[in-house]
Design a protein around this motif. Structure first.
Motif, PDB file in Angstrom:
ATOM      1  N   TRP A 167      41.775  40.732  53.113  1.00  0.00           N
ATOM      2  CA  TRP A 167      42.474  40.056  52.179  1.00  0.00           C
ATOM      3  C   TRP A 167      43.167  38.687  53.496  1.00  0.00           C
ATOM      4  O   TRP A 167      42.327  37.974  53.633  1.00  0.00           O
ATOM      5  CB  TRP A 167      43.438  39.432  51.492  1.00  0.00           C
ATOM      6  CG  TRP A 167      42.642  40.021  49.845  1.00  0.00           C
ATOM      7  CD1 TRP A 167      42.845  41.439  49.384  1.00  0.00           C
ATOM      8  CD2 TRP A 167      42.009  39.234  49.035  1.00  0.00           C
ATOM      9  NE1 TRP A 167      42.193  41.282  48.636  1.00  0.00           N
ATOM     10  CE2 TRP A 167      41.792  39.683  47.659  1.00  0.00           C
ATOM     11  CE3 TRP A 167      41.645  38.438  49.132  1.00  0.00           C
ATOM     12  CZ2 TRP A 167      41.125  39.527  47.009  1.00  0.00           C
ATOM     13  CZ3 TRP A 167      40.337  36.936  47.771  1.00  0.00           C
ATOM     14  CH2 TRP A 167      40.418  38.020  46.617  1.00  0.00           C
ATOM     15  N   MET A 226      43.924  35.762  43.356  1.00  0.00           N
ATOM     16  CA  MET A 226      42.818  35.551  43.734  1.00  0.00           C
ATOM     17  C   MET A 226      42.583  34.344  43.652  1.00  0.00           C
ATOM     18  O   MET A 226      41.477  34.184  44.868  1.00  0.00           O
ATOM     19  CB  MET A 226      42.234  36.833  43.660  1.00  0.00           C
ATOM     20  CG  MET A 226      42.817  38.423  43.898  1.00  0.00           C
ATOM     21  SD  MET A 226      41.244  39.860  43.305  1.00  0.00           S
ATOM     22  CE  MET A 226      41.404  39.322  41.226  1.00  0.00           C
ATOM     23  N   THR A 271      43.566  32.320  46.429  1.00  0.00           N
ATOM     24  CA  THR A 271      43.776  32.927  47.837  1.00  0.00           C
ATOM     25  C   THR A 271      41.676  32.498  48.078  1.00  0.00           C
ATOM     26  O   THR A 271      41.338  31.652  48.969  1.00  0.00           O
ATOM     27  CB  THR A 271      43.320  33.955  47.911  1.00  0.00           C
ATOM     28  OG1 THR A 271      45.488  34.102  48.120  1.00  0.00           O
ATOM     29  CG2 THR A 271      43.183  34.388  49.669  1.00  0.00           C
TER      30      THR A 271
END
Length: 229
Positions: free
Chosen positions: A29, A63, A66
């Protein structure tokens, strides 16, 4: 029957230590955000601070935030492809998984990372099952068209682990877990045998065994698994 659940990044795959700032275990990530741009990376780093302050209600919410950042800063398919191409497996990975197959141990990868990486690991190592958190879909120009998210991190990892164990009618006391991050504590506490592999202290503290190496080699875990057989 025995099921061996195993984390992916830092456990099967080499971790990028240059991205390890002590907040959370370094992952693809962060590597992806840095590949997109420095601005993307800095904004993604801020989400880790929010996570540690319990500002997100769930891993899925983190998530989604992000992904919003990735798209905002112009993510394209080639950014993710570069991360995939740079992936390196730990020494001993092939030998370790060959041992598990010969012993008829069911293998299951559970990762809070990208499905693209999980697919790579599953095919190379002939892993029976693979759960991963995020899959990106791209249009013909390489722009993000859509994505799929599964909460396979923190407590969510345990949910998937329990479900698969139930499918095989195997008690968690007969299962093995191998990981490296503090996000794996929930799993290590529930299984009969847990191995902290070059892991963060939080995982070491709750695991049955801890392996610390200057040069990670998964084949070193074979004698530990034999104790379970």
């Amino acid at each position: 029957m025995i099921i061996c659940f195993i984390d992916m990044e830092g456990t099967i795959l080499e971790k990028n230590l240059s991205l390890d700032n002590g907040k959370v275990a370094p992952s693809a990530w962060t590597a992806l955000a840095k590949e997109i741009s420095e601005e993307c990376y800095q904004e993604e780093e801020f989400t880790k601070d929010l996570w540690l302050q319990n500002k997100y209600s769930s891993y899925t919410e983190w998530m989604r935030d992000t992904i919003r950042i990735h798209i905002k800063h112009g993510m394209r398919k080639h950014h993710l492809a570069k991360i995939i191409d740079a992936t390196r497996f730990h020494d001993g990975a092939d030998e370790f998984f060959e041992f598990l197959r010969k012993e008829n141990i069911i293998t299951a990868l559970i990762s809070g990372g990208f499905k693209h990486l999980a697919d790579l690991a599953q095919v190379k190592l002939y892993i029976d099952h693979a759960y991963s958190a995020c899959e990106y879909f791209f249009d013909e120009s390489g722009k993000v068209k859509h994505f799929n998210l599964l909460p396979t991190d923190e407590i969510g990892k345990l949910v998937f682990m329990k479900h698969l164990a139930e499918e095989y009618a195997v008690s968690l006391s007969d299962c093995i877990f191998i990981g490296d991050g503090k996000n794996d504590v929930h799993l290590a506490r529930e299984v009969g045998t847990s191995i902290a592999f070059n892991a963060q202290k939080e995982l070491v503290d709750v695991s049955t065994f801890s392996v610390k190496q200057s040069k990670p080699d998964l084949s070193a875990l074979i004698p530990i698994i034999r104790l379970k057989l």
